[in-house]
Design an enzyme around this catalytic site. Structure first.
Site, PDB file in Angstrom:
ATOM      1  N   ASP A   1       0.527  -1.268  -0.240  1.00  0.00           N
ATOM      2  CA  ASP A   1      -0.328  -0.160  -0.054  1.00  0.00           C
ATOM      3  C   ASP A   1       1.020   1.252   0.312  1.00  0.00           C
ATOM      4  O   ASP A   1       1.598   1.325   1.008  1.00  0.00           O
ATOM      5  CB  ASP A   1      -0.752  -0.128   1.209  1.00  0.00           C
ATOM      6  CG  ASP A   1      -2.202   0.731   1.370  1.00  0.00           C
ATOM      7  OD1 ASP A   1      -2.373   0.789   0.053  1.00  0.00           O
ATOM      8  OD2 ASP A   1      -2.380   1.626   2.643  1.00  0.00           O
TER       9      ASP A   1
ATOM     10  N   GLU B   1       2.158  -0.511  -4.690  1.00  0.00           N
ATOM     11  CA  GLU B   1       1.605   0.721  -5.120  1.00  0.00           C
ATOM     12  C   GLU B   1       1.730   2.286  -5.565  1.00  0.00           C
ATOM     13  O   GLU B   1       2.155   2.407  -4.062  1.00  0.00           O
ATOM     14  CB  GLU B   1      -0.673   0.767  -3.990  1.00  0.00           C
ATOM     15  CG  GLU B   1      -1.588   1.831  -4.790  1.00  0.00           C
ATOM     16  CD  GLU B   1      -2.500   2.650  -3.914  1.00  0.00           C
ATOM     17  OE1 GLU B   1      -1.906   2.256  -3.091  1.00  0.00           O
ATOM     18  OE2 GLU B   1      -3.162   3.489  -3.953  1.00  0.00           O
TER      19      GLU B   1
HETATM   20  O1  ISL Z   1      -8.942   6.780  -2.638  1.00  0.00           O
HETATM   21  C1  ISL Z   1      -8.263   7.014  -3.896  1.00  0.00           C
HETATM   22  C2  ISL Z   1      -8.464   7.699  -5.338  1.00  0.00           C
HETATM   23  O2  ISL Z   1      -9.891   8.100  -4.926  1.00  0.00           O
HETATM   24  C3  ISL Z   1      -6.531   6.742  -4.111  1.00  0.00           C
HETATM   25  O3  ISL Z   1      -5.754   7.423  -4.770  1.00  0.00           O
HETATM   26  C4  ISL Z   1      -6.038   6.473  -2.883  1.00  0.00           C
HETATM   27  O4  ISL Z   1      -6.715   6.567  -1.863  1.00  0.00           O
HETATM   28  C5  ISL Z   1      -4.197   5.869  -2.991  1.00  0.00           C
HETATM   29  O5  ISL Z   1      -3.683   5.425  -3.802  1.00  0.00           O
HETATM   30  C6  ISL Z   1      -4.114   5.714  -2.091  1.00  0.00           C
HETATM   31  O6  ISL Z   1      -5.036   3.624  -1.321  1.00  0.00           O
HETATM   32  C7  ISL Z   1      -4.508   3.188  -0.987  1.00  0.00           C
HETATM   33  O7  ISL Z   1      -4.451   3.931   0.837  1.00  0.00           O
HETATM   34  C8  ISL Z   1      -5.360   4.427   1.281  1.00  0.00           C
HETATM   35  C9  ISL Z   1      -6.325   3.589   1.228  1.00  0.00           C
HETATM   36  O8  ISL Z   1      -7.578   4.363   1.634  1.00  0.00           O
HETATM   37  C10 ISL Z   1      -6.291   3.087   0.105  1.00  0.00           C
HETATM   38  O9  ISL Z   1      -8.159   1.916  -0.273  1.00  0.00           O
HETATM   39  C11 ISL Z   1      -5.647   2.167  -0.269  1.00  0.00           C
HETATM   40  O10 ISL Z   1      -5.839   1.084  -1.609  1.00  0.00           O
HETATM   41  C12 ISL Z   1      -4.185   4.601   2.812  1.00  0.00           C
HETATM   42  O11 ISL Z   1      -4.299   3.054   3.389  1.00  0.00           O
END
Ligand code: ISL
Length: 574
Positions: A236, A296
């Site tokens: 993440d 990610e």
């Molecule tokens: O939510 C987004 C756009 O609508 C994404 O950009 C996302 O917030 C971002 O990519 C990070 O996402 C990851 O970390 C966040 C979590 O809320 C997301 O679900 C996860 O995929 C914090 O851990």
């Protein structure tokens, strides 16, 4: 002879953890991270085995044959990426982890997880965990210790700073950083008497990756999951792990839809120290056979994604997710993949995930079911034929669309206190819309659960279910099944070189995928009207797959091919 993984028990391995069961009958061996298809399960919304309205691990186990039973009746995926399953207060629906080594009772127990790994491996399915290591939950023991005892062993495991006084003697935040979820990235903690930093919610304090003990604790945790048989990890927002040591304010920028976008994030992510960490982390993962990771990237930048990628270690760039349903956009994003990753690099193919609007809604906004499904089928062909590892998001295989969630029912992303919604990313978009429970078939709530699910079902739950599409040879689900199994039979679609074909007419995106032994052409007509284009190849082609079910390709008169509205076709040379 099915590929069987054998792993000698690791010396000194804790007795509580035993070597994982072998991945029996997997379609691919060591290079499954390139050739395979990965399927994201949002555990809360996938399958509810104990009728509490929330999905769980035993429910997922019951659906493994749906995902891959070795026959073309199943979807045929090669790996499952599980969104977080660890104990969490749920402020960010699981992305605020309170204990990395346990399973949230909402989903079951560690024994259920071990059984999931065993049952998945028995079917040739690998299991990836979603590791949220940029931040923990406020409820994590590490944070509680750090807050309680600043000079104790955990005191420096988070980013704590004193406020700064302005010329009037007022105490302000340590710098101008903003949270992605709105507001400042700094929250005052009265217990410790300092601010702590959080890229996301105040309930998600960022850890201090510069602290050697924190880094060692995280790597020890990763090793425990590898010993337990996990086949890989999704990391993440891994490019946010390191911040500039001095935590300077970011330069402002005057454009941007949200406050977070109105800064140049030079100092709160994408720091050079990440590379050294990745060397250590990837060395650990690579010390176990046939593992992989996918990072990610917390920004849609194919160039950075390519730079941070390595064999067995993919990076999401989300270039395709940003596209609307236009041939030129998909073609340009695919060409950029080739340009940024190069022929030896390996991108990911992602059209959906738990953070983004469902692809059927994004690509066919406001469309009727027929148009939505036609575009979903054509997008499926692209997902499973473009060069890179495809990541499918649960529900996309039945053409699931966004579910309008009324404000009173919104779960994400606000930190709810006393039932009041106190914060949200933006008023018009919340991610719940793409997280509605999977509609399996008849019965209450689309067969997901007899009780009210944790999130409302889709409005078309009576007509769009797995069971309805299971028996329909022209359904979106049938398209996904046929395309995944087609991809499995053809190395050109798995690892073949990509070359865009000059489609003279607008509205068509066509490309070749070739290996030394086979050549395939994929052509997608994005237009709502028939469109023809020239395929100057001078070879004979047969139809390997066609969303419009034609038996032969009408490539006549100098390799000219006419496609129907929103038709996607896959041709095989010879
Ligand atoms: O939510 C987004 C756009 O609508 C994404 O950009 C996302 O917030 C971002 O990519 C990070 O996402 C990851 O970390 C966040 C979590 O809320 C997301 O679900 C996860 O995929 C914090 O851990």
């Amino acid at each position: 002879m099915p590929k069987v993984l054998r792993r000698a028990p690791t010396p000194g391995m804790s007795p509580a953890v035993r070597p994982a069961p072998p991945v029996v009958g997997a379609a691919f061996g060591d290079d499954w991270w390139r050739r395979g298809v990965i399927y994201q399960v949002y555990p809360r919304s996938f399958a509810d085995s104990n009728d509490d309205g929330v999905g769980d691990l035993p429910g997922l186990i019951e659906k493994l044959d749906y995902l891959n039973d070795g026959t073309q009746r199943s979807l045929g995926v090669d790996a499952i990426w599980l969104s977080p399953i660890h104990p969490s207060p749920g402020f960010d629906v699981g992305y605020d982890v309170a204990d990395y080594d346990a399973i949230d009772p909402l989903f079951g127990a560690l024994e259920d997880f071990d059984r999931l790994v065993a049952e998945a491996h028995r079917r040739g399915i690998r299991i990836l965990l979603d590791l949220v290591m940029n931040h923990t939950s406020l409820a994590h023991r590490w944070f509680e210790e750090s807050r309680r005892d600043p000079s104790g062993p955990f005191g420096d495991w988070y980013l704590w700073r004193d406020g700064v006084r302005d010329r009037f003697g007022r105490v302000g935040k340590p710098n101008n950083w903003t949270s992605f979820f709105g507001g400042s990235a700094w929250t005052w903690d009265a217990t410790r008497g300092q601010f702590y930093m959080h890229t996301f919610l105040p309930e998600q304090p960022d850890v201090n990756w510069r602290n050697p003990a924190l880094r060692a604790a995280m790597l020890t945790m990763v090793r425990r999951w590898l010993e337990r048989g996990v086949d890989g990890f999704r990391l993440d927002v891994f490019n946010a792990f390191f911040k500039h040591a001095d935590l300077p304010s970011n330069p402002r920028r005057y454009l941007g839809r949200r406050p977070y976008d109105r800064q140049l994030h030079l100092y709160d992510k994408d720091r050079p120290e990440l590379v050294d960490f990745l060397v250590d982390f990837r060395a650990l993962v690579d010390s176990y056979p046939e593992r992989m990771t996918v990072g990610e990237l917390f920004s849609a930048d194919p160039a950075l994604a390519a730079r941070l990628s390595a064999p067995r270690h993919l990076v999401f760039d989300f270039g395709l997710i940003r596209q609307r349903w236009r041939a030129e956009g998909f073609a340009a994003a695919s060409d950029e993949h080739e340009q940024r990753f190069g022929p030896d690099g390996w991108p990911t193919i992602v059209l959906s995930n738990h953070d983004q609007s469902r692809q059927a809604s994004r690509l066919a906004p406001g469309a009727d079911a027929g148009t939505s499904d036609a575009i979903a089928r054509a997008a499926c062909v692209l997902s499973l034929t473009l060069r890179g590892t495809p990541f499918l998001y649960y529900g996309e295989e039945i053409g699931a669309r966004d579910v309008p969630v009324p404000w009173s029912e919104i779960i994400d992303p606000p930190a709810r206190r006393g039932g009041r919604i106190v914060r949200r990313i933006v008023p018009w978009w919340n991610r719940d819309q793409a997280r509605s429970p999977m509609p399996w078939g008849d019965g209450p709530n689309g067969g997901f659960s007899p009780v009210r699910p944790w999130l409302r079902m889709a409005p078309d739950v009576e007509t769009r279910t797995m069971a309805i599409q299971d028996g329909d040879p022209v359904s979106v689900l049938s398209t996904y099944r046929r395309m995944v199994w087609l991809r499995r039979r053809h190395p050109a679609l798995q690892v073949g070189a990509y070359r865009r074909l000059a489609a003279a007419s607008r509205g068509v995106f066509a490309f070749e995928r070739t290996t030394a032994d086979e050549a395939m052409i994929v052509a997608v007509n994005f237009a709502a009207a028939p469109t023809s284009f020239r395929v100057r190849t001078g070879r004979r082609w047969s139809v390997a797959f066609d969303t419009h079910h034609r038996a032969t390709a009408d490539i006549s008169g100098g390799d000219r091919l006419t496609l129907g509205p929103r038709e996607a076709i896959v041709l095989l040379a010879g």
